[in-house]
Write a protein that holds these residues in place. Structure first.
Motif, PDB file in Angstrom:
ATOM      1  N   MET A  77      76.515  62.167  38.878  1.00 51.05           N
ATOM      2  CA  MET A  77      76.214  61.337  39.800  1.00 51.05           C
ATOM      3  C   MET A  77      76.237  60.061  39.621  1.00 51.05           C
ATOM      4  O   MET A  77      75.813  59.411  38.612  1.00 51.05           O
ATOM      5  N   ASN A  78      77.171  59.153  40.460  1.00 55.29           N
ATOM      6  CA  ASN A  78      77.305  57.679  40.258  1.00 55.29           C
ATOM      7  C   ASN A  78      76.209  57.123  41.307  1.00 55.29           C
ATOM      8  O   ASN A  78      76.043  57.606  42.220  1.00 55.29           O
ATOM      9  N   LEU A  79      75.206  56.226  40.587  1.00 52.06           N
ATOM     10  CA  LEU A  79      74.533  55.536  41.288  1.00 52.06           C
ATOM     11  C   LEU A  79      74.858  54.198  41.583  1.00 52.06           C
ATOM     12  O   LEU A  79      75.375  53.320  40.600  1.00 52.06           O
ATOM     13  N   ASN A  80      74.767  53.508  42.825  1.00 54.72           N
ATOM     14  CA  ASN A  80      75.297  52.153  43.126  1.00 54.72           C
ATOM     15  C   ASN A  80      74.037  51.248  42.735  1.00 54.72           C
ATOM     16  O   ASN A  80      72.986  51.397  43.241  1.00 54.72           O
ATOM     17  N   PRO A  81      74.321  50.317  41.635  1.00 52.47           N
ATOM     18  CA  PRO A  81      73.251  49.476  41.355  1.00 52.47           C
ATOM     19  C   PRO A  81      72.524  48.543  42.353  1.00 52.47           C
ATOM     20  O   PRO A  81      71.343  48.331  42.580  1.00 52.47           O
ATOM     21  N   MET A  82      73.505  48.261  43.285  1.00 53.98           N
ATOM     22  CA  MET A  82      73.152  47.520  44.469  1.00 53.98           C
ATOM     23  C   MET A  82      72.202  48.318  45.492  1.00 53.98           C
ATOM     24  O   MET A  82      71.153  47.733  45.882  1.00 53.98           O
ATOM     25  N   ALA A  83      72.416  49.586  45.587  1.00 54.05           N
ATOM     26  CA  ALA A  83      71.734  50.195  46.401  1.00 54.05           C
ATOM     27  C   ALA A  83      70.488  50.539  45.719  1.00 54.05           C
ATOM     28  O   ALA A  83      69.218  50.588  46.285  1.00 54.05           O
ATOM     29  N   ILE A  84      70.197  50.670  44.693  1.00 51.31           N
ATOM     30  CA  ILE A  84      69.031  50.994  43.932  1.00 51.31           C
ATOM     31  C   ILE A  84      68.234  49.642  44.091  1.00 51.31           C
ATOM     32  O   ILE A  84      67.096  49.657  44.219  1.00 51.31           O
ATOM     33  N   LEU A  85      68.751  48.457  44.045  1.00 57.08           N
ATOM     34  CA  LEU A  85      68.112  47.104  44.084  1.00 57.08           C
ATOM     35  C   LEU A  85      67.585  47.003  45.523  1.00 57.08           C
ATOM     36  O   LEU A  85      66.513  46.521  45.579  1.00 57.08           O
ATOM     37  N   GLY A  86      68.354  47.341  46.521  1.00 56.77           N
ATOM     38  CA  GLY A  86      67.987  47.344  47.896  1.00 56.77           C
ATOM     39  C   GLY A  86      66.785  48.468  48.172  1.00 56.77           C
ATOM     40  O   GLY A  86      65.690  48.060  48.783  1.00 56.77           O
ATOM     41  N   LEU A  87      66.922  49.475  47.563  1.00 59.60           N
ATOM     42  CA  LEU A  87      65.599  50.558  47.711  1.00 59.60           C
ATOM     43  C   LEU A  87      64.238  49.952  46.787  1.00 59.60           C
ATOM     44  O   LEU A  87      63.239  50.018  47.685  1.00 59.60           O
ATOM     45  N   LYS A  88      64.564  49.146  45.709  1.00 59.63           N
ATOM     46  CA  LYS A  88      63.339  48.580  45.194  1.00 59.63           C
ATOM     47  C   LYS A  88      62.752  47.497  46.088  1.00 59.63           C
ATOM     48  O   LYS A  88      61.620  47.470  46.404  1.00 59.63           O
ATOM     49  N   ASN A  89      63.496  46.713  46.593  1.00 59.25           N
ATOM     50  CA  ASN A  89      63.279  45.818  47.791  1.00 59.25           C
ATOM     51  C   ASN A  89      62.388  46.367  49.012  1.00 59.25           C
ATOM     52  O   ASN A  89      61.607  46.072  49.373  1.00 59.25           O
ATOM     53  N   ASP A  90      63.094  47.460  49.468  1.00 59.21           N
ATOM     54  CA  ASP A  90      62.378  48.320  50.504  1.00 59.21           C
ATOM     55  C   ASP A  90      60.975  48.921  50.028  1.00 59.21           C
ATOM     56  O   ASP A  90      60.164  48.682  51.022  1.00 59.21           O
ATOM     57  N   PHE A  91      60.966  49.223  49.008  1.00 62.18           N
ATOM     58  CA  PHE A  91      59.577  49.790  48.478  1.00 62.18           C
ATOM     59  C   PHE A  91      58.910  48.788  48.417  1.00 62.18           C
ATOM     60  O   PHE A  91      57.600  48.913  48.784  1.00 62.18           O
ATOM     61  N   ASP A  92      59.066  47.410  47.727  1.00 64.53           N
ATOM     62  CA  ASP A  92      58.166  46.593  47.781  1.00 64.53           C
ATOM     63  C   ASP A  92      57.785  45.991  48.997  1.00 64.53           C
ATOM     64  O   ASP A  92      56.318  45.637  49.267  1.00 64.53           O
ATOM     65  N   ARG A  93      58.449  46.017  50.045  1.00 60.69           N
ATOM     66  CA  ARG A  93      58.137  45.787  51.398  1.00 60.69           C
ATOM     67  C   ARG A  93      57.112  46.728  52.111  1.00 60.69           C
ATOM     68  O   ARG A  93      55.950  46.688  52.653  1.00 60.69           O
ATOM     69  N   PHE A  94      57.527  48.058  51.556  1.00 63.92           N
ATOM     70  CA  PHE A  94      56.602  49.194  52.013  1.00 63.92           C
ATOM     71  C   PHE A  94      55.152  48.947  51.389  1.00 63.92           C
ATOM     72  O   PHE A  94      54.256  49.006  52.183  1.00 63.92           O
ATOM     73  N   GLN A  95      55.065  48.540  50.210  1.00 64.65           N
ATOM     74  CA  GLN A  95      53.568  48.380  49.598  1.00 64.65           C
ATOM     75  C   GLN A  95      53.156  47.403  50.234  1.00 64.65           C
ATOM     76  O   GLN A  95      51.807  47.395  50.359  1.00 64.65           O
ATOM     77  N   ASN A  96      53.886  46.261  50.613  1.00 60.60           N
ATOM     78  CA  ASN A  96      53.148  45.062  51.190  1.00 60.60           C
ATOM     79  C   ASN A  96      52.631  45.244  52.835  1.00 60.60           C
ATOM     80  O   ASN A  96      51.599  44.905  53.070  1.00 60.60           O
ATOM     81  N   ASN A  97      53.452  46.378  53.443  1.00 60.70           N
ATOM     82  CA  ASN A  97      52.856  46.716  54.868  1.00 60.70           C
ATOM     83  C   ASN A  97      51.873  47.879  54.771  1.00 60.70           C
ATOM     84  O   ASN A  97      51.251  47.845  55.811  1.00 60.70           O
ATOM     85  N   HIS A  98      51.579  48.492  53.706  1.00 62.80           N
ATOM     86  CA  HIS A  98      50.812  49.604  53.715  1.00 62.80           C
ATOM     87  C   HIS A  98      49.943  49.700  52.357  1.00 62.80           C
ATOM     88  O   HIS A  98      50.076  50.770  51.625  1.00 62.80           O
ATOM     89  N   PRO A  99      49.291  48.513  52.106  1.00 63.72           N
ATOM     90  CA  PRO A  99      48.607  48.588  50.816  1.00 63.72           C
ATOM     91  C   PRO A  99      47.478  49.795  50.625  1.00 63.72           C
ATOM     92  O   PRO A  99      47.350  49.938  49.446  1.00 63.72           O
ATOM     93  N   LYS A 100      47.030  50.066  51.764  1.00 65.43           N
ATOM     94  CA  LYS A 100      45.914  51.298  51.653  1.00 65.43           C
ATOM     95  C   LYS A 100      46.554  52.385  51.350  1.00 65.43           C
ATOM     96  O   LYS A 100      45.863  53.280  50.483  1.00 65.43           O
ATOM     97  N   PHE A 101      47.844  52.832  51.595  1.00 64.73           N
ATOM     98  CA  PHE A 101      48.594  54.026  51.359  1.00 64.73           C
ATOM     99  C   PHE A 101      48.815  53.998  49.682  1.00 64.73           C
ATOM    100  O   PHE A 101      48.672  54.864  48.992  1.00 64.73           O
ATOM    101  N   ILE A 102      49.238  52.672  49.217  1.00 68.25           N
ATOM    102  CA  ILE A 102      49.454  52.850  47.917  1.00 68.25           C
ATOM    103  C   ILE A 102      48.272  52.845  47.090  1.00 68.25           C
ATOM    104  O   ILE A 102      48.159  53.469  46.075  1.00 68.25           O
ATOM    105  N   GLN A 103      47.158  52.215  47.508  1.00 66.93           N
ATOM    106  CA  GLN A 103      45.800  52.373  46.522  1.00 66.93           C
ATOM    107  C   GLN A 103      45.636  53.953  46.694  1.00 66.93           C
ATOM    108  O   GLN A 103      45.009  54.541  45.595  1.00 66.93           O
ATOM    109  N   PHE A 104      45.857  54.627  47.800  1.00 71.68           N
ATOM    110  CA  PHE A 104      45.410  56.088  47.805  1.00 71.68           C
ATOM    111  C   PHE A 104      46.242  56.841  46.769  1.00 71.68           C
ATOM    112  O   PHE A 104      45.788  57.500  46.204  1.00 71.68           O
ATOM    113  N   VAL A 105      47.586  56.694  46.799  1.00 68.44           N
ATOM    114  CA  VAL A 105      48.709  57.189  45.867  1.00 68.44           C
ATOM    115  C   VAL A 105      48.016  56.891  44.297  1.00 68.44           C
ATOM    116  O   VAL A 105      48.027  57.809  43.487  1.00 68.44           O
TER     117      VAL A 105
END
Length: 79
Positions: free
Chosen positions: A1-29
């Motif tokens: 399986m080939n992973l696109n490093p730019m796609a992974i970086l984009g996913l990390k940025n998306d996850f960081d945004r998710f964390q900022n938008n939903h801090p209570k969910f992250i605390q729950f996890v």
């Protein structure tokens, strides 16, 4: 399986945004991971849409699920 490093970086940025938008969910996890999810744990999910429809399900955690959780945690630590 080939992973696109730019796609992974984009996913990390998306996850960081998710964390900022939903801090209570992250605390729950984080609280769940501190107590330790064990095989046999039942996780329930309920979704209520904007128009009031409700969807609900649950899963019983398996050894395979725990293995996937560990792999995801290790990915997070590497970045």
């Amino acid at each position: 399986m080939n992973l696109n490093p730019m796609a992974i970086l984009g996913l990390k940025n998306d996850f960081d945004r998710f964390q900022n938008n939903h801090p209570k969910f992250i605390q729950f996890v984080k609280a769940l991971t501190r107590t330790g999810i064990q095989e046999g744990t039942v996780m329930e999910c309920k979704v209520i849409t904007a128009d009031g429809q409700e969807f609900q399900t649950n899963i019983r955690i398996t050894a395979d699920d725990l293995e996937l959780i560990e792999k995801l945690k290790n990915l997070r630590q590497e970045s």
